[in-house]
Design an enzyme around this catalytic site. Structure first.
Site, PDB file in Angstrom:
ATOM      1  N   ASP A  43       0.795  -1.231   0.000  1.00  0.00           N
ATOM      2  CA  ASP A  43       0.000   0.000   0.000  1.00  0.00           C
ATOM      3  C   ASP A  43       0.827   1.281   0.000  1.00  0.00           C
ATOM      4  OD1 ASP A  43      -2.357  -1.283  -0.142  1.00  0.00           O
ATOM      5  OD2 ASP A  43      -2.702  -1.339   2.018  1.00  0.00           O
ATOM      6  N   HIS A 251      28.452   6.908 -10.432  1.00  0.00           N
ATOM      7  CA  HIS A 251      27.055   6.905  -9.976  1.00  0.00           C
ATOM      8  C   HIS A 251      26.899   6.229  -8.614  1.00  0.00           C
ATOM      9  CE1 HIS A 251      25.386   7.585 -14.299  1.00  0.00           C
ATOM     10  NE2 HIS A 251      25.867   8.679 -13.752  1.00  0.00           N
ATOM     11  N   ASP A 268      27.948  14.834  -4.362  1.00  0.00           N
ATOM     12  CA  ASP A 268      27.199  15.375  -5.502  1.00  0.00           C
ATOM     13  C   ASP A 268      25.744  15.332  -5.089  1.00  0.00           C
ATOM     14  OD1 ASP A 268      25.896  15.940  -7.881  1.00  0.00           O
ATOM     15  OD2 ASP A 268      27.090  14.573  -9.104  1.00  0.00           O
ATOM     16  N   ASP A 279      22.216  21.157  -8.823  1.00  0.00           N
ATOM     17  CA  ASP A 279      23.149  20.034  -9.030  1.00  0.00           C
ATOM     18  C   ASP A 279      24.561  20.517  -8.699  1.00  0.00           C
ATOM     19  OD1 ASP A 279      24.405  17.753  -9.913  1.00  0.00           O
ATOM     20  OD2 ASP A 279      23.865  17.982 -12.028  1.00  0.00           O
ATOM     21  N   HIS A 362      33.600  11.610 -18.479  1.00  0.00           N
ATOM     22  CA  HIS A 362      32.268  12.177 -18.749  1.00  0.00           C
ATOM     23  C   HIS A 362      32.392  13.574 -19.347  1.00  0.00           C
ATOM     24  CE1 HIS A 362      32.483  14.742 -15.102  1.00  0.00           C
ATOM     25  NE2 HIS A 362      32.941  13.680 -14.460  1.00  0.00           N
ATOM     26  N   HIS A 366      25.764  19.615 -18.793  1.00  0.00           N
ATOM     27  CA  HIS A 366      24.458  19.187 -19.311  1.00  0.00           C
ATOM     28  C   HIS A 366      23.464  20.296 -19.012  1.00  0.00           C
ATOM     29  CE1 HIS A 366      23.216  18.145 -15.151  1.00  0.00           C
ATOM     30  NE2 HIS A 366      24.369  17.515 -15.027  1.00  0.00           N
ATOM     31  N   HIS A 373      19.085  16.254 -15.599  1.00  0.00           N
ATOM     32  CA  HIS A 373      19.623  16.221 -16.967  1.00  0.00           C
ATOM     33  C   HIS A 373      18.475  16.729 -17.824  1.00  0.00           C
ATOM     34  CE1 HIS A 373      22.937  13.027 -16.019  1.00  0.00           C
ATOM     35  NE2 HIS A 373      23.089  14.155 -15.367  1.00  0.00           N
ATOM     36  N   GLU A 403      31.089  20.877 -14.751  1.00  0.00           N
ATOM     37  CA  GLU A 403      31.502  19.866 -13.780  1.00  0.00           C
ATOM     38  C   GLU A 403      32.662  18.982 -14.233  1.00  0.00           C
ATOM     39  OE1 GLU A 403      28.614  16.626 -13.318  1.00  0.00           O
ATOM     40  OE2 GLU A 403      27.200  17.723 -14.575  1.00  0.00           O
ATOM     41  N   TYR A 407      39.453  11.185 -11.831  1.00  0.00           N
ATOM     42  CA  TYR A 407      39.189   9.980 -11.044  1.00  0.00           C
ATOM     43  C   TYR A 407      40.333   9.001 -11.279  1.00  0.00           C
ATOM     44  CZ  TYR A 407      34.774  12.337 -11.837  1.00  0.00           C
ATOM     45  OH  TYR A 407      33.803  13.306 -11.942  1.00  0.00           O
ATOM     46  N   ARG A 424      35.394  15.928  -8.323  1.00  0.00           N
ATOM     47  CA  ARG A 424      34.565  16.630  -9.318  1.00  0.00           C
ATOM     48  C   ARG A 424      34.157  17.944  -8.674  1.00  0.00           C
ATOM     49  NH1 ARG A 424      31.521  12.893 -10.447  1.00  0.00           N
ATOM     50  NH2 ARG A 424      29.675  13.182  -9.164  1.00  0.00           N
ATOM     51  N   GLU A 426      31.417  20.875  -9.365  1.00  0.00           N
ATOM     52  CA  GLU A 426      30.239  21.132 -10.211  1.00  0.00           C
ATOM     53  C   GLU A 426      29.465  22.340  -9.723  1.00  0.00           C
ATOM     54  OE1 GLU A 426      27.224  17.984 -10.240  1.00  0.00           O
ATOM     55  OE2 GLU A 426      26.488  18.761 -12.150  1.00  0.00           O
TER      56      GLU A 426
HETATM   57  N1  GLY Z   1      24.202  14.629 -10.423  1.00  0.00           N
HETATM   58  C1  GLY Z   1      24.162  14.202 -11.759  1.00  0.00           C
HETATM   59  C2  GLY Z   1      25.136  14.894 -12.583  1.00  0.00           C
HETATM   60  O1  GLY Z   1      25.993  15.571 -12.071  1.00  0.00           O
HETATM   61  O2  GLY Z   1      25.074  14.853 -13.776  1.00  0.00           O
HETATM   62 MN    MN Z   2      25.486  17.365 -13.209  1.00  0.00          MN
HETATM   63 MN    MN Z   3      25.879  16.349 -10.114  1.00  0.00          MN
END
Ligand code: GLY
Ligand code: MN
Ligand code: MN
Length: 457
Positions: A43, A251, A268, A279, A362, A366, A373, A403, A407, A424, A426
């Site tokens: 439920d 991730h 993050d 973000d 990466h 974005h 995203h 960002e 790594y 990172r 960002e």
């Molecule tokens: N937190 C997701 C990214 O940085 O793209």
């Molecule tokens: Mn991001």
């Molecule tokens: Mn992020």
């Protein structure tokens, strides 16, 4: 509904969408449903989150709703009539699940022309689609959506012997809405500024709280406290709190790893406020003081972000900040001998051959908006069929993240001093006429500033 409706805003957006539809096909019917509710177990549901496109056009947060727009001509211009189908008032359900707006109150509260019970959707669509050439829906979105469209089409086809023709043109309504969402208006940018400010405070709170021996989930709790205590409804995505080696897992989620002195912690995390995401990423030393190798890679990443920020301005393409960051990161990797100059020959070649990719895998940016995203094409709309589609030209009103990261996972050919360092940095940037405005800098970013902040714990 927690906040006042700026009904004019949604009317303006529906009107703009109607104009796009008119320009494309001279009119038609657009159908945009909100998101379904999702069961978590028995439920218990997942916290409900509206569909972003639907919310963009209505400001309505309840489940079980569909927007139908009928676009036609009025002289040489367009006209539009909007219908909201929503859950009917139901005392029994409202006692259990909460108050429903209902179709009687909806036109006034939402500033929409017509509202009906969602039980009438199928029948009304049969009528609305009669003798329309074009229907604008989400194409190939889900089996459920396809089933509904088939059902409506069947109803209209059933009337062909009375001289009624069903639509023969299907268009993807998302393409039009997503192009609109790419450019944020003042109302949206105001919310995004506030969302980013809350998230920045949450990062500071986590840095303040951080002590060796704590667990990742305890820092996640600090973030969530600041988000909710500041009025944010949700996280914009699952928070990453990554200690030590976990910082190299892109991730990763906040887990139960102990945060250890001498290691880094990468966070993050960003809240969602009134439907808009923030973000932010920071990496900081668990004990408050960067080691030499940590600081070296941190400063390279920071310089890469600075270079990307300088390239984030109207007229540049979406890829220019990335290319600028890549150059600084790769030069830094050469300087620290993480890439061997004698093997690659030159900086240009290290970039060309992707020698940096094992340390930076990466993109730098974005779109950011209602979705973390966010939607919108990363290529310019095509003008001539022969033309190669260019990367999107940045324009005032777009919002992107910046960002860069590094790594370093353990490997035989990598200097052990750098193992398990994941960094990172960002921030969120609103592009304006002059360049860009960083809306997430409420949290310090320079290595010295982070150490100063953590010293005063
Ligand atoms: N937190 C997701 C990214 O940085 O793209
Ligand atoms: Mn991001
Ligand atoms: Mn992020």
């Amino acid at each position: 509904m927690s906040h006042m409706h700026k009904t004019d805003l949604y009317q303006l957006r529906r009107n703009a969408l109607a104009k796009h539809i008119f320009n494309k096909t001279g009119g038609g019917i657009a159908v945009i449903a909100t998101a379904p509710e999702l069961a978590r177990n028995r439920d218990s549901d997942f916290p409900y989150r509206h569909d972003s496109d639907f919310f963009y056009l209505t400001g309505f947060e309840e489940p079980g709703a569909t927007l139908v727009m009928k676009v036609g001509a009025s002289g040489k211009s367009h006209q539009v009539e909007s219908h909201l189908f929503c859950r009917p008032k139901d005392l029994e359900r409202e006692i259990w699940d909460g108050i429903r707006l209902g179709p009687d109150a909806a036109p006034e509260v939402l500033g929409i022309e017509f509202a009906h019970s969602n039980h009438e959707l199928d029948q009304k669509l049969g009528e609305l689609l009669a003798d329309q050439d074009a229907i604008y829906v989400r194409l190939a979105e889900s089996a459920e959506e396809d089933r509904r469209i088939r059902h409506w089409m069947k109803q209209v086809r059933g009337q062909t012997r009375s001289g009624i023709n069903p639509p023969s043109e299907f268009h993807d309504v998302e393409v039009l809405i997503h192009e609109m969402r790419l450019f944020k208006d003042a109302h949206e940018i105001d919310i995004m500024r506030r969302a980013a400010a809350i998230s920045a405070r949450a990062h500071i709170r986590a840095m303040h709280a951080c002590k060796p021996g704590m667990r990742e989930y305890q820092l996640e709790a600090e973030l969530l406290h600041e988000f909710r205590n500041s009025g944010a409804q949700s996280v914009a995505y699952n928070s990453i709190v990554a200690g030590g080696a976990n910082s190299c897992i892109l991730h990763y989620r906040a887990g139960s790893t102990e945060l250890r002195s001498g290691e880094l912690c990468l966070i993050d995390a960003g809240c969602e406020l009134d439907g808009y995401a923030s973000d932010i990423t920071r990496a900081f030393p668990v004990n408050g003081k960067f080691t030499g190798p940590q600081r070296a890679l941190y400063n390279i990443t920071y310089a890469a972000q600075e270079a990307a920020i300088a390239a984030t301005k109207p007229g540049n393409t979406f890829m220019q900040p990335h290319d600028a960051a890549l150059k600084v990161l790769t030069q830094g990797l050469l300087d620290e001998k993480l890439i061997n100059l004698s093997e690659v020959g030159s900086l240009e070649n290290a970039i060309e051959t992707g020698a940096y990719r094992r340390f930076y895998m990466h993109r730098t940016s974005h779109w950011l908006g209602m979705d973390v995203h966010d939607v919108g094409s990363y290529r310019e709309p095509i003008t001539t069929p022969a033309e190669e589609k260019s990367w999107r030209i940045l324009k005032s009103g777009m919002v992107i993240t910046i960002e860069p990261g590094l790594y370093v996972r353990p490997a035989d050919d990598v200097n052990e001093a750098f193992w398990n360092i994941g960094i990172r940095i960002e921030d969120d940037a609103v592009i304006n006429d002059a360049g860009c405005e960083l809306i997430s800098r409420g949290v310090p970013v320079k290595a010295d500033e982070i150490e100063a902040l953590m010293k005063n714990r």
